[in-house]
Scaffold this motif. Structure first.
Motif, PDB file in Angstrom:
ATOM      1  N   GLU A 178       0.840  -1.203   0.000  1.00 49.28           N
ATOM      2  CA  GLU A 178       0.000   0.000   0.000  1.00 49.28           C
ATOM      3  C   GLU A 178       0.871   1.247   0.000  1.00 49.28           C
ATOM      4  O   GLU A 178       1.942   1.275   0.617  1.00 49.28           O
ATOM      5  N   TYR A 179       0.401   2.280  -0.694  1.00 53.56           N
ATOM      6  CA  TYR A 179       1.108   3.557  -0.723  1.00 53.56           C
ATOM      7  C   TYR A 179       0.156   4.655  -0.261  1.00 53.56           C
ATOM      8  O   TYR A 179      -0.951   4.787  -0.775  1.00 53.56           O
ATOM      9  N   LYS A 180       0.602   5.432   0.699  1.00 60.82           N
ATOM     10  CA  LYS A 180      -0.212   6.506   1.252  1.00 60.82           C
ATOM     11  C   LYS A 180       0.010   7.769   0.436  1.00 60.82           C
ATOM     12  O   LYS A 180       1.080   8.390   0.484  1.00 60.82           O
ATOM     13  N   LEU A 181      -0.996   8.146  -0.339  1.00 61.51           N
ATOM     14  CA  LEU A 181      -0.897   9.329  -1.182  1.00 61.51           C
ATOM     15  C   LEU A 181      -0.959  10.612  -0.366  1.00 61.51           C
ATOM     16  O   LEU A 181      -0.336  11.621  -0.710  1.00 61.51           O
ATOM     17  N   ALA A 182      -1.751  10.592   0.682  1.00 61.88           N
ATOM     18  CA  ALA A 182      -1.982  11.734   1.561  1.00 61.88           C
ATOM     19  C   ALA A 182      -2.426  11.174   2.908  1.00 61.88           C
ATOM     20  O   ALA A 182      -2.687   9.974   3.013  1.00 61.88           O
ATOM     21  N   PRO A 183      -2.523  12.007   3.940  1.00 62.77           N
ATOM     22  CA  PRO A 183      -2.883  11.482   5.253  1.00 62.77           C
ATOM     23  C   PRO A 183      -4.164  10.657   5.286  1.00 62.77           C
ATOM     24  O   PRO A 183      -4.274   9.731   6.080  1.00 62.77           O
ATOM     25  N   GLN A 184      -5.112  10.971   4.428  1.00 62.79           N
ATOM     26  CA  GLN A 184      -6.393  10.264   4.456  1.00 62.79           C
ATOM     27  C   GLN A 184      -6.616   9.351   3.251  1.00 62.79           C
ATOM     28  O   GLN A 184      -7.655   8.698   3.176  1.00 62.79           O
ATOM     29  N   VAL A 187      -3.681   3.921  -1.687  1.00 64.84           N
ATOM     30  CA  VAL A 187      -3.999   2.958  -2.744  1.00 64.84           C
ATOM     31  C   VAL A 187      -3.175   1.697  -2.492  1.00 64.84           C
ATOM     32  O   VAL A 187      -2.091   1.757  -1.898  1.00 64.84           O
ATOM     33  N   PHE A 188      -3.684   0.557  -2.939  1.00 65.98           N
ATOM     34  CA  PHE A 188      -2.972  -0.687  -2.688  1.00 65.98           C
ATOM     35  C   PHE A 188      -3.159  -1.682  -3.822  1.00 65.98           C
ATOM     36  O   PHE A 188      -4.135  -1.621  -4.578  1.00 65.98           O
ATOM     37  N   LEU A 189      -2.202  -2.598  -3.926  1.00 64.49           N
ATOM     38  CA  LEU A 189      -2.271  -3.765  -4.794  1.00 64.49           C
ATOM     39  C   LEU A 189      -2.316  -4.994  -3.901  1.00 64.49           C
ATOM     40  O   LEU A 189      -1.572  -5.070  -2.920  1.00 64.49           O
TER      41      LEU A 189
END
Length: 228
Positions: A178-184, A187-189
């Protein structure tokens, strides 16, 4: 005395300035380490081609058969609670079952029938942070599934694979990144190994299917928010 009075007079005017500077220099609320967060999310993807074995009973005479399944789509909705490195969630998932070919003994024909499955799962994850906004996750889920297989017949008129249904227990294993684009926003694979119960088709002939495992890949999104 006058100097002290003049200095005191400047204090009320300095308070708003100091307050503004403190607000600008303080870290934003989302940068502070939260105790626990809640989240909602979804994922979309495909499961791989699979063979679903079956045993067909012609009134005492049995023959082995199988449904050859094509790649088909699936989707899931999630609601959960996240700690520092753990997650606990409820998930509803629905997928298609799309036939490509039916086989019985030495007879095989193409088929285009389709149906669906649905699951309700309680999932538990371990999610360690790797670097920056990137993290990995691994988890197990257990719950309930409803499976429906279509009516599939041969061109000679044999309804050897009647409509089959089953409700029963199901489980899954899921791995991903998972990658955190912003605090809230994240997105994940994910890769999922899903076990579904084997349905049964009544009638003559009748068909009994074994429990089936699906391998699925999906792309997902999670929205994180603070609870009450």
């Amino acid at each position: 005395m006058k100097a002290r009075t003049r200095q005191t007079a400047h204090i009320p005017g300095a308070i708003p300035i100091l307050t503004a500077l403190a607000a600008l220099s303080a870290p934003p609320a989302w940068a502070q380490t939260p105790g626990a967060q809640y989240y909602a999310g979804l994922h979309l993807g495909q499961h791989s081609r699979e063979t679903w074995p079956a045993s067909v009973d012609f009134g005492g005479v049995r023959a082995d058969g199988a449904l050859e399944l094509a790649r088909a789509s699936h989707a899931g909705l999630m609601l959960g609670r996240q700690g520092q490195s753990t997650r606990l969630e409820l998930e509803y998932q629905r997928g298609r079952v799309k036939l490509e070919r039916i086989t019985l003994a030495n007879i095989s024909e193409g088929s285009s029938a389709g149906s669906h499955y649905a699951t309700a799962m309680l999932n538990a994850y371990w999610q360690p942070r790797l670097t920056g906004g990137l993290s990995a996750f691994a988890g197990l889920g257990a719950g309930w599934a409803s499976v429906s297989l279509p009516d599939a017949s041969f061109s000679n008129g044999c309804h050897c694979f009647g409509p089959a249904r089953k409700r029963g227990s199901a489980w899954q294993l899921r791995l991903g990144a998972e990658y955190k684009l912003a605090p809230q926003h994240a997105v994940f694979l994910a890769w999922t190994r899903l076990r579904l119960p084997g349905p049964h088709a009544d009638g003559t002939p009748s068909a009994s299917y074994r429990a089936q495992h699906f391998n699925a890949a999906s792309l997902g999104y999670r929205y994180l928010f603070q609870g009450p």
